[in-house]
Every structure is written in C-alpha cells, then in structure tokens.
Design a protein around this motif. Structure first.
Motif, short mmCIF file in Angstrom:
data_model
loop_
_atom_site.label_atom_id
_atom_site.label_comp_id
_atom_site.label_asym_id
_atom_site.label_seq_id
_atom_site.Cartn_x
_atom_site.Cartn_y
_atom_site.Cartn_z
N VAL A 156 0.84 -1.20 0.00
CA VAL A 156 0.00 0.00 0.00
C VAL A 156 0.88 1.25 0.00
O VAL A 156 0.61 2.21 -0.73
CB VAL A 156 -0.95 -0.02 1.22
N ALA A 157 1.93 1.25 0.82
CA ALA A 157 2.84 2.39 0.84
C ALA A 157 3.44 2.62 -0.53
O ALA A 157 3.56 3.76 -1.01
CB ALA A 157 3.93 2.17 1.88
N ARG A 158 3.83 1.55 -1.19
CA ARG A 158 4.41 1.68 -2.53
C ARG A 158 3.38 2.19 -3.54
O ARG A 158 3.68 3.08 -4.36
CB ARG A 158 4.95 0.33 -2.97
N THR A 161 2.79 5.95 -2.94
CA THR A 161 3.91 6.86 -3.20
C THR A 161 4.39 6.78 -4.65
O THR A 161 4.93 7.76 -5.17
CB THR A 161 5.09 6.57 -2.27
N ARG A 162 4.20 5.63 -5.27
CA ARG A 162 4.60 5.44 -6.67
C ARG A 162 3.51 4.67 -7.41
O ARG A 162 3.67 3.50 -7.76
CB ARG A 162 5.94 4.69 -6.76
N PRO A 163 2.36 5.32 -7.66
CA PRO A 163 1.26 4.62 -8.34
C PRO A 163 1.72 4.06 -9.69
O PRO A 163 2.42 4.73 -10.45
CB PRO A 163 0.22 5.73 -8.54
N GLY A 164 1.36 2.82 -9.95
CA GLY A 164 1.70 2.20 -11.22
C GLY A 164 3.12 1.71 -11.34
O GLY A 164 3.55 1.32 -12.44
N LEU A 169 5.27 -5.38 -6.42
CA LEU A 169 4.94 -5.64 -5.02
C LEU A 169 3.43 -5.65 -4.78
O LEU A 169 2.92 -6.48 -4.01
CB LEU A 169 5.62 -4.62 -4.10
N LEU A 170 2.71 -4.75 -5.41
CA LEU A 170 1.26 -4.71 -5.21
C LEU A 170 0.62 -6.01 -5.70
O LEU A 170 -0.30 -6.53 -5.07
CB LEU A 170 0.65 -3.50 -5.91
N GLU A 171 1.10 -6.54 -6.80
CA GLU A 171 0.54 -7.79 -7.32
C GLU A 171 0.84 -8.94 -6.36
O GLU A 171 -0.01 -9.81 -6.12
CB GLU A 171 1.12 -8.10 -8.70
N VAL A 172 2.04 -8.96 -5.80
CA VAL A 172 2.38 -9.97 -4.80
C VAL A 172 1.44 -9.88 -3.62
O VAL A 172 0.91 -10.89 -3.13
CB VAL A 172 3.85 -9.80 -4.34
N ALA A 173 1.19 -8.66 -3.14
CA ALA A 173 0.32 -8.46 -1.99
C ALA A 173 -1.12 -8.87 -2.31
O ALA A 173 -1.80 -9.49 -1.47
CB ALA A 173 0.37 -7.00 -1.55
N ALA A 206 -8.04 -2.66 0.58
CA ALA A 206 -9.35 -2.43 -0.04
C ALA A 206 -9.48 -0.96 -0.48
O ALA A 206 -9.98 -0.66 -1.57
CB ALA A 206 -10.46 -2.78 0.94
N ARG A 207 -9.04 -0.05 0.37
CA ARG A 207 -9.10 1.37 0.02
C ARG A 207 -8.21 1.69 -1.18
O ARG A 207 -8.53 2.59 -1.97
CB ARG A 207 -8.66 2.21 1.22
N THR A 208 -7.12 0.97 -1.32
CA THR A 208 -6.18 1.23 -2.40
C THR A 208 -6.64 0.63 -3.72
O THR A 208 -6.49 1.24 -4.78
CB THR A 208 -4.79 0.68 -2.03
N THR A 209 -7.18 -0.58 -3.66
CA THR A 209 -7.52 -1.31 -4.89
C THR A 209 -8.98 -1.18 -5.29
O THR A 209 -9.34 -1.46 -6.43
CB THR A 209 -7.20 -2.80 -4.72
#
Length: 639
Positions: A156-158, A161-164, A169-173, A206-209
C-alpha cells in the motif's frame, strides 16, 4: 469504494470527519522531526538492512525458492514481517525524497520476496515447505497472517507513493490477500491470527484497490475475535484479545501491541461500514486505556511477562515495559480516531507519544534502539555487544539489534511517513495537528489551492507562526490545535489582535490573502506534573514537563551521584529554564542499612549535608545517549 487514491498516506478512509494530507502535501523542512527523519534516512535504514542480511532474514526468501528451509532458516517465526516493514519504510522514504539509491535497494529486496511466493499466493518462509509445519497450523503463535498484514502495508505504501510502479509488489500483496480470503473466508477456516495486524492492512488494501473482498475479510476477522477461537495460553485469552468480543470490551487489555493493532483495524472497519456501535466501542476502549493505563510519556504496557497492559492504575515506573511498538500502535489508533471524529484529544496523545516514546527508541546516531522504555533505571546499564543481537528486550541501554527486532523497523516506517500525521482537510478548510517547520499545499477538487508555511522551533519554543501563501476569493477555515498541557497562557494572534485560547481547537475563518498570518503562542514554562493518587507506584513523586516533552533526572548530570534515587526534589521551588536546560532544586539523602527493612515508626532519611540547587534535567527521549547512567522520570519529593 474508490480506486487508487492520490494521497500518499498510511491511512486513507473513504469517510470521516477529517481527510488526511499526505507526503506530497506536507513537507517537514527543519527542526526536531526533520533531524530525526534525516538520521532515519541516512543511518537507520542502512543499519536495518545490514542486520536483516546479516541475520539471514532476507536470505530466508532466497532459501524458500530452493524449497527446503528446515535446516537453514534464520530468525523467529515472524522475521518475514521485519523485511516487509523495512520495505514499507523504504517506500515512504522514496516517496518523501525520491532517493534513487533507496529505489534500487527497494526493487532488489522486492525481487527476492516475490520469487518465494507460492503459485496460489501463499507467502511465508516459516511454514508449509519440506521439513516445516503445515500452513496455518499454529494460529496462536505462528504469525502467518500478521506477516501477510505487513506485506500488504508495504505494498500500500508503494502504491500510494509510486502509483503504477512496475516492481510487482502490489501484485504480490494482492495474491497473498486473495489467498487469505479464500482460506479464511466464510466458507474457509473459522480462525484468526494470535497477533492482530492484518485487519487494518486488509482495509487499506481495499481502500487502495477498490476490492471490497478485503474489507469484508477484515470485518470477519474483527467479529471472530473474542469468542475463544484461539487456544488458551498461560497468559489467558486476554493476551490475544480473544476473551471478549471487540464490541463488548471496555478497555484496551492484554498484549499492548496486539491491543492497539486490533483496535486500529476495528476502527477502520467501523468507518468503512458506517458501524457506529463498533466505533463507539473502540473509542471507549481508547478513552479508558488513556485515563487509567497509560504512562506520562504516552507509553503503554506495564507487564514484562506478557508485554501487556496492567490493570487500572498499575503503572510502576521501574517496571514500565512501554514497548516502542506499542507506542507506534497507539499513534496508529489515535490517528484513526482523530480522522473519524476530529477531536483534539487524539492529537494530544499522538504528540505525547511521538516525542516521548517513538523518538526515545533510536539513539542519536540512529544505529541502536530501545525495545522497551522504562521510566526508572535503578542501576548503571551495561553496553550491549555491538556484534550480537540482544537477547533481552528490556536492555539497559539501546542495542543495535534484537532477536525480536520489531521496534527498529516500526520506528523507521513511522518516521519516514511522519508528514502524513501532521495536517488534515475538510470541506471548509485545513487543520494543523502537529507543529513543525514546514509547508502545506492542498489542491481542492475544483482546482483551487490552499498553501501554508509554518515557522516554529517547537518543542523548544512555543511560538507557531502560520503564513498563508495562497490567494482565494472565498473564505475558508484554518484550525490549530491547542494542546491539553497548554491549559493557561496560550494565545492566538490574527490581524494584529491577540486573544487567550484554551485547550482544544481554535478556528479562524476568513477570506485569506497571501502574507496573512496566524500566530499561536503556547506556554513553555517547565512545570511539575502530579500523578493520580490511585497510581500507588508514584505516590509522593512528581514529574517535570516542558511543552509536550517529559524530562528525566540522569546521573551523568549530577557530579558525585551514581544513583539518582538519592535525590529529593524541592517542589516549593518551580522548575526553571536555565541556559536552555530545565533545572530543579534537589538535595541528597542517604538511608542507613539495617537488618530488617521495616519499622514501627517512620524514620526520616539521614540528609547528606549538601544542597544541589539547579540540578539539570534531560529530555526523556535523549536519555542514555551519554553512556551508562541511572535515571528516573518520577522524582521523589522532600515530604
């Protein structure tokens, strides 16, 4: 729920009284916190990575790719989480500074983590492989869900701070979170983690995705808590907060970090689901814990055996556990309640905890840390071995690393994201909750900007000068917090007019022009603080505070005195600020030893014929930076 939010902040509720401003909107430019962020970025992050590599906690992921960790895995069952918290700290720091070197290090660690993920999304180096216990076989102590939670927070932090970003990492999460939902959903394992954490992480994902499955799973975990699903342990189910449902508990209890993390997650669920009853329960638990179970430093947890809250008024200074991570958890919880309700008391506790717990943990050079934060050191400490992790959480001096090293990474991620805990907005204006030199730049939905510059030497000086740097043809409100400790003497000056203000929030609404200023003046005279008489352990003692900073008496400041327990403070003379340091008047006493420590009649101390006027105190967060010493926050009086 909305998709990826543009604000770079750890907590982004979709509703509530206030909206947080993130790293791109708030800049800390100088002063107390800028110095600590600089040390965090320049020393602590490198130091943490060194120890994560040296102890093999990052290498565990490399070994996992080989499929057999049974004989070589290093670290405790939760060591994966320290790698994830390190990644989160890097993500916030990269978002804050754009440092290319940190970006390269971040991507290198992410590649090693991602390579260890199983095809179905499961990711953990302690369970599920040849020679290891099966997945989810130790929900009480295994920390599997806890580790996933910290993975999600790093992602979420990533993402914020660096959308896209293409690091993956986001896919791993998301794959790990999907695995959790499939495994522990309504038709899966009817269980939960012994260490709450994943609840707030799932809500932020959930808020991020925009995927409400994660919110639903977080709500399910919250509702499962307190029904005896975890096995009983020697500390009782209270240790896991599994003794009472969240909605029925009256106070934070059990393991202090777990309690704060659970309450933070419950607050997130309550806000997103508009569950007023759940939010009220969390608010009451916070209120009662602050009123009866919190140290003057903001620290929480007085029991060493289970790292837990004690009962009401059980706050012994020499047995204060006050874990650094509990302080971080307390900030997390209070911030969520502040966003939900807007009340200044939450920001008051955040201020106290940041200045006296979070900032006390790291050494001045950022390369050693307190795990626990005692308020009374009776004996001189011993320097820890610089080449070995400390075995003892309650080390007498800051240690470079611990066998359980949750606190260094927790401090690092908090300091890196600190700008996101300073200011908020609502439909009518901006609110400042913490005071530091910096800038605020907020763009409204219609394109208008609201820009502020803040000049202050807080907490060393009580003047906070806020200048308006933007132009607007419509009026809006600027709100400033007046801390609870500023009960008398605070003033606000606007347009040449000065008036007294009391604790709470002072709001000025007008059509602001560039160059307009609001000056908040806070009383910074050092003061004695007296404990509630129900706190038996410090009855007859006083503490000294200046602004939000708690002070301590340290033996290195008193020539010829090894034990500060020999000193008695004279409360008839107020503490003074002398050449930048707070002083108190003391005299020294010594008691004769006897064969039996009890008497039928009180016997006064034998006074050493010596008066120690103007004994200097040290900010509690700075103690133990000058070698072994004795120390106490609560000072014995002459009575």
């Amino acid at each position: 729920m909305s998709g990826t939010a543009p604000t770079a902040a750890p907590v982004l509720p979709t509703r509530g009284r206030l909206r947080p401003l993130g790293l791109g909107e708030v800049r800390i430019t100088d002063g107390f916190w800028a110095e600590r962020q600089s040390v965090n970025a320049g020393a602590s992050l490198e130091h943490i990575q060194y120890w994560l590599e040296r102890e093999g906690w990052i290498r565990n992921f490399d070994l996992a790719v080989q499929g057999d960790l049974s004989g070589e895995r290093r670290g405790r069952e939760f060591s994966d989480s320290e790698v994830y918290k390190f990644l989160e700290a890097l993500a916030w720091e990269i978002g804050r500074t754009g440092d290319a070197g940190l970006e390269s290090r971040f991507r290198a660690v992410v590649r090693r983590v991602a390579a260890a993920q199983e095809p179905d999304g499961y990711l953990n180096t302690r369970f599920g492989r040849r020679g290891q216990a099966p997945r989810w076989s130790d929900l009480e102590w295994g920390h599997e869900l806890y580790c996933v939670g910290h993975l999600l927070q790093a992602a979420v932090a990533r993402a914020r701070t660096r959308p896209g970003a293409d690091d993956g990492l986001l896919e791993v999460a998301r794959r790990a979170a999907d695995n959790v939902c499939e495994t522990f959903g309504p038709d899966g394992i009817d269980g939960l983690c012994g260490h709450p954490e994943i609840e707030c992480a799932l809500v932020e994902l959930a808020r991020t995705t925009g995927d409400d499955r994660y919110l639903a799973q977080a709500a399910l975990f919250v509702d499962r808590r307190g029904h005896g699903r975890l096995s009983d342990v020697e500390f009782g189910r209270e240790y896991f907060q599994d003794d009472l449902p969240v909605r029925e508990a009256a106070v934070l209890r059990g393991h202090a970090v777990r309690a704060n993390y659970l309450a933070a997650g419950a607050a997130d669920v309550a806000v997103e689901l508009k569950d007023a009853g759940l939010l009220e329960a969390v608010r009451d638990q916070w209120k009662n814990a602050v009123a009866r179970r919190t140290y003057v430093t903001g620290g929480q947890g007085s029991r060493h055996q289970d790292e837990a809250f004690g009962g009401d008024w059980v706050l012994p200074p020499d047995r204060a556990y006050s874990e650094t991570c509990a302080g971080v958890g307390s900030v997390m919880l209070a911030w969520r309640l502040l966003l939900a309700e807007g009340e200044s008391r939450y920001a008051d506790l955040i201020e106290r905890t940041l200045f006296n717990v979070v900032s006390a943990s790291p050494s001045a050079d950022g390369r050693s840390f307190f795990y626990t934060n005692t308020l009374h050191r009776r004996e001189l400490g011993t320097l820890p071995d610089a080449d070995r992790p400390s075995l003892r959480a309650a080390a007498s001096l800051r240690a470079p690393w611990y066998e359980v090293s949750c606190c260094p990474t927790n401090v690092a991620r908090t300091l890196a994201s600190l700008a996101a805990y300073v200011a908020t907005s609502d439909d009518d204006g901006l609110q400042l909750h913490q005071y530091l030199p910096g800038t605020v730049e907020h763009r409204l939905a219609d394109g208008r900007e609201r820009r502020l510059s803040i000049a202050t030497d807080f907490p060393h000086d009580g003047e906070v000068r806020v200048r308006i740097d933007s132009d607007d043809d419509q009026p809006w409100s600027l709100s400033l917090r007046v801390p609870g400790w500023a009960a008398e003497g605070a003033t606000v000056t606007v347009a040449g007019g000065t008036r007294p203000v009391g604790p709470g929030v002072v709001t000025e609404r007008r059509r602001w022009r560039p160059g307009d200023e609001v000056v908040l003046s806070l009383p910074m005279e050092p003061r004695f603080t007296y404990p509630d008489p129900r706190i038996d352990a410090v009855r007859g003692c006083v503490a000294v505070e200046r602004g939000p900073v708690v002070l301590a008496l340290e033996s290195v400041d008193v020539a010829g005195v090894e034990s500060v327990d020999e000193l008695r403070v004279d409360t008839s003379k107020s503490p003074r600020l002398v050449d930048g340091r707070v002083t108190v008047c003391c005299r020294r006493v010594r008691l004769d030893d006897d064969d039996w420590p009890y008497r039928t009649n009180p016997e006064p101390a034998r006074l050493v014929d010596e008066r120690l006027d103007e004994v200097p105190l040290v900010a509690y967060h700075a103690w133990a930076n000058r070698g072994p010493s004795t120390m106490r926050v609560w000072l014995s009086t002459e009575d």
